[in-house]
Design a protein around this motif. Structure first.
Motif, PDB file in Angstrom:
ATOM      1  N   PHE A  92       0.814  -1.209   0.000  1.00 54.38           N
ATOM      2  CA  PHE A  92       0.000   0.000   0.000  1.00 54.38           C
ATOM      3  C   PHE A  92       0.851   1.264   0.000  1.00 54.38           C
ATOM      4  N   ARG A  93       0.212   2.339  -0.434  1.00 50.81           N
ATOM      5  CA  ARG A  93       0.869   3.641  -0.445  1.00 50.81           C
ATOM      6  C   ARG A  93      -0.104   4.702   0.062  1.00 50.81           C
ATOM      7  N   GLY A  94       0.433   5.791   0.577  1.00 52.96           N
ATOM      8  CA  GLY A  94      -0.375   6.933   0.943  1.00 52.96           C
ATOM      9  C   GLY A  94      -1.438   6.632   1.979  1.00 52.96           C
ATOM     10  N   LYS A  95      -2.656   7.109   1.725  1.00 57.88           N
ATOM     11  CA  LYS A  95      -3.749   6.954   2.667  1.00 57.88           C
ATOM     12  C   LYS A  95      -4.100   5.485   2.884  1.00 57.88           C
ATOM     13  N   SER A  96      -4.011   4.681   1.831  1.00 53.81           N
ATOM     14  CA  SER A  96      -4.321   3.258   1.958  1.00 53.81           C
ATOM     15  C   SER A  96      -3.381   2.590   2.958  1.00 53.81           C
ATOM     16  N   TRP A  97      -2.104   2.993   2.934  1.00 52.92           N
ATOM     17  CA  TRP A  97      -1.148   2.434   3.896  1.00 52.92           C
ATOM     18  C   TRP A  97      -1.493   2.871   5.316  1.00 52.92           C
ATOM     19  N   GLN A  98      -1.900   4.120   5.465  1.00 55.63           N
ATOM     20  CA  GLN A  98      -2.249   4.615   6.793  1.00 55.63           C
ATOM     21  C   GLN A  98      -3.460   3.871   7.352  1.00 55.63           C
ATOM     22  N   ILE A  99      -4.428   3.586   6.500  1.00 56.49           N
ATOM     23  CA  ILE A  99      -5.586   2.800   6.926  1.00 56.49           C
ATOM     24  C   ILE A  99      -5.143   1.397   7.318  1.00 56.49           C
ATOM     25  N   ALA A 100      -4.304   0.800   6.468  1.00 58.90           N
ATOM     26  CA  ALA A 100      -3.877  -0.583   6.675  1.00 58.90           C
ATOM     27  C   ALA A 100      -3.031  -0.739   7.931  1.00 58.90           C
ATOM     28  N   VAL A 101      -2.121   0.180   8.178  1.00 62.66           N
ATOM     29  CA  VAL A 101      -1.216   0.036   9.316  1.00 62.66           C
ATOM     30  C   VAL A 101      -1.969   0.182  10.635  1.00 62.66           C
ATOM     31  N   ARG A 102      -2.997   1.009  10.638  1.00 61.43           N
ATOM     32  CA  ARG A 102      -3.813   1.143  11.845  1.00 61.43           C
ATOM     33  C   ARG A 102      -4.673  -0.093  12.078  1.00 61.43           C
ATOM     34  N   GLY A 103      -5.259  -0.611  11.001  1.00 62.98           N
ATOM     35  CA  GLY A 103      -6.054  -1.826  11.120  1.00 62.98           C
ATOM     36  C   GLY A 103      -5.212  -3.001  11.564  1.00 62.98           C
ATOM     37  N   CYS A 104      -4.005  -3.101  11.018  1.00 65.99           N
ATOM     38  CA  CYS A 104      -3.092  -4.183  11.388  1.00 65.99           C
ATOM     39  C   CYS A 104      -2.654  -4.055  12.842  1.00 65.99           C
ATOM     40  N   PHE A 105      -2.385  -2.835  13.270  1.00 63.70           N
ATOM     41  CA  PHE A 105      -1.987  -2.608  14.660  1.00 63.70           C
ATOM     42  C   PHE A 105      -3.076  -3.082  15.623  1.00 63.70           C
ATOM     43  N   LEU A 106      -4.325  -2.735  15.313  1.00 61.24           N
ATOM     44  CA  LEU A 106      -5.426  -3.135  16.188  1.00 61.24           C
ATOM     45  C   LEU A 106      -5.627  -4.648  16.168  1.00 61.24           C
ATOM     46  N   GLY A 107      -5.480  -5.257  14.991  1.00 60.59           N
ATOM     47  CA  GLY A 107      -5.601  -6.715  14.911  1.00 60.59           C
ATOM     48  C   GLY A 107      -4.510  -7.407  15.695  1.00 60.59           C
ATOM     49  N   THR A 108      -3.287  -6.892  15.588  1.00 56.42           N
ATOM     50  CA  THR A 108      -2.162  -7.466  16.324  1.00 56.42           C
ATOM     51  C   THR A 108      -2.362  -7.312  17.826  1.00 56.42           C
ATOM     52  N   ALA A 109      -2.788  -6.108  18.251  1.00 54.10           N
ATOM     53  CA  ALA A 109      -3.009  -5.861  19.675  1.00 54.10           C
ATOM     54  C   ALA A 109      -4.115  -6.756  20.220  1.00 54.10           C
ATOM     55  N   CYS A 110      -5.135  -6.992  19.412  1.00 50.05           N
ATOM     56  CA  CYS A 110      -6.225  -7.882  19.825  1.00 50.05           C
ATOM     57  C   CYS A 110      -5.690  -9.306  20.021  1.00 50.05           C
ATOM     58  N   LEU A 146     -11.090  -4.097  19.943  1.00 50.13           N
ATOM     59  CA  LEU A 146     -12.303  -4.351  19.172  1.00 50.13           C
ATOM     60  C   LEU A 146     -13.197  -3.118  19.133  1.00 50.13           C
ATOM     61  N   PHE A 147     -13.215  -2.350  20.227  1.00 46.32           N
ATOM     62  CA  PHE A 147     -14.002  -1.123  20.227  1.00 46.32           C
ATOM     63  C   PHE A 147     -13.482  -0.155  19.164  1.00 46.32           C
ATOM     64  N   HIS A 148     -12.179   0.091  19.164  1.00 45.27           N
ATOM     65  CA  HIS A 148     -11.622   1.054  18.214  1.00 45.27           C
ATOM     66  C   HIS A 148     -11.768   0.568  16.775  1.00 45.27           C
ATOM     67  N   TYR A 149     -11.548  -0.721  16.563  1.00 44.20           N
ATOM     68  CA  TYR A 149     -11.683  -1.213  15.191  1.00 44.20           C
ATOM     69  C   TYR A 149     -13.139  -1.180  14.738  1.00 44.20           C
ATOM     70  N   SER A 150     -14.055  -1.569  15.620  1.00 43.90           N
ATOM     71  CA  SER A 150     -15.467  -1.595  15.240  1.00 43.90           C
ATOM     72  C   SER A 150     -16.003  -0.197  14.954  1.00 43.90           C
ATOM     73  N   GLU A 151     -15.416   0.841  15.580  1.00 46.85           N
ATOM     74  CA  GLU A 151     -15.823   2.205  15.274  1.00 46.85           C
ATOM     75  C   GLU A 151     -15.563   2.514  13.801  1.00 46.85           C
ATOM     76  N   TYR A 152     -14.401   2.085  13.323  1.00 51.34           N
ATOM     77  CA  TYR A 152     -14.035   2.354  11.929  1.00 51.34           C
ATOM     78  C   TYR A 152     -14.899   1.552  10.969  1.00 51.34           C
ATOM     79  N   ILE A 153     -15.020   0.262  11.216  1.00 50.44           N
ATOM     80  CA  ILE A 153     -15.722  -0.604  10.269  1.00 50.44           C
ATOM     81  C   ILE A 153     -17.215  -0.311  10.273  1.00 50.44           C
ATOM     82  N   THR A 154     -17.773   0.083  11.429  1.00 47.12           N
ATOM     83  CA  THR A 154     -19.197   0.427  11.473  1.00 47.12           C
ATOM     84  C   THR A 154     -19.457   1.717  10.706  1.00 47.12           C
ATOM     85  N   THR A 155     -18.540   2.671  10.804  1.00 49.06           N
ATOM     86  CA  THR A 155     -18.664   3.900  10.018  1.00 49.06           C
ATOM     87  C   THR A 155     -18.565   3.592   8.532  1.00 49.06           C
ATOM     88  N   ALA A 156     -17.683   2.667   8.172  1.00 49.80           N
ATOM     89  CA  ALA A 156     -17.528   2.274   6.770  1.00 49.80           C
ATOM     90  C   ALA A 156     -18.810   1.668   6.219  1.00 49.80           C
TER      91      ALA A 156
END
Length: 296
Positions: free
Chosen positions: A63-81, A107-117
């Motif tokens: 990924f590049r740009g904004k897509s990478w920023q989305i991905a790295v945050r999602g991955c961080f939350l998945g890893t932390a979970c 799960l709270f932080h990730y679900s906020e993003y995916i529910t908004t999506a």
């Protein structure tokens, strides 16, 4: 689901792949791994560090740009979970509840993003993860960690009150159900930022979760925040979170109800009479009085 949501979901699941540690060390690979498998069983956090570095390298290439920023945050939350699950399984019993807390928090932080999506993709942004919610939110989280580790050090048996932590999980689940129901019910009418100007498609939502509470998203967050401290068995922060959340939402609801009365007038006042805010000791009439006083 919008493309950003798909990237986030894929990255979250990739981060959750850290749980592959249990497959690697369960003995299914013997004798292929042999000594390496035994070494990993004794050094689980080395595996976690290598895994996290590897998946982030993959994301940087994919990924590049904004897509990478989305991905790295999602991955961080998945890893932390996933780490939360590992803490609750591999660490000593007095740390188990912290692992549960990690799962609930991520799960709270990730679900906020995916529910908004799903419900309101037009407003979807990196802020929808709520990872940078506010300085006060960050300090509150740190304070709860400090309390946990201090109490765990001096009173480790205190952190093994499973019945209290289990009740905290149920409280968090209840709060999450209410909040996500509110987001999906309101859809395009929901926004993480209080709106001061009425949009063309903005309508007053009075059905679903809003037929039970005027501010179900705040009700959900209020109980979720208290539940997190019950999970950690943090007596001081449980009280502090309840008081701080109530104070914050009192002012937030006051400001929001002023705008809603301006947006919808008598229609909102009628709704206000029929449905309570959902938060203890926060009613509606005081807002009407204050609005009229300020108008005069």
């Amino acid at each position: 689901m919008v493309h950003e949501g798909q990237i986030s979901l894929q990255s979250f699941l990739l981060g959750l792949g850290i749980l592959s540690y249990f497959l690697v060390t369960c003995g299914l690979w013997s004798p292929r791994l042999g000594v390496a498998e035994e070494w990993l069983q004794d050094h689980p956090w080395v595996y976690c560090g290598c895994f996290f570095a590897s998946v982030n390298a993959v994301l940087a290439l994919a990924f590049r740009g904004k897509s990478w920023q989305i991905a790295v945050r999602g991955c961080f939350l998945g890893t932390a979970c996933g780490l939360g699950v590992m803490v609750s399984v591999l660490c000593s019993s007095s740390y188990h509840v912290f692992g549960w807390y990690m799962v609930v928090l991520t799960l709270f932080h990730y679900s906020e993003y995916i529910t908004t999506a799903i419900g309101n993709p037009a407003t979807l942004s990196l802020d929808s993860y709520l990872l940078n919610h506010s300085v006060a939110y960050g300090l509150a989280a740190v304070a709860s960690w400090v309390e946990f580790f201090i109490e765990r050090h001096f009173l480790p048996e205190m952190k093994t009150l499973w019945y209290l932590s289990t009740f905290g999980i149920l409280v968090c689940l209840w709060g999450e159900i209410i909040r996500k129901a509110a987001m999906l019910t309101a859809k395009t009418n929901f926004n993480h930022i209080v709106q001061t100007e009425r949009q063309k498609d903005h309508e007053l939502v009075t059905w679903g979760a809003y037929s039970m509470f005027r501010h179900p998203s705040y009700v959900g967050w209020f109980w979720w925040s208290i539940g997190t401290q019950l999970i950690l068995v943090n007596p001081i922060c449980t009280i502090a979170y309840a008081l701080a959340s109530w104070s914050f939402f009192y002012e937030r609801i006051y400001f929001e109800e002023i705008t809603l009365i301006k947006f919808f007038g008598e229609k909102y006042l009628d709704y206000q009479k029929k449905v309570g805010t959902g938060l203890p000791f926060i009613r509606g009439y005081q807002y009407v009085r204050r609005v009229r006083q300020e108008s005069d």
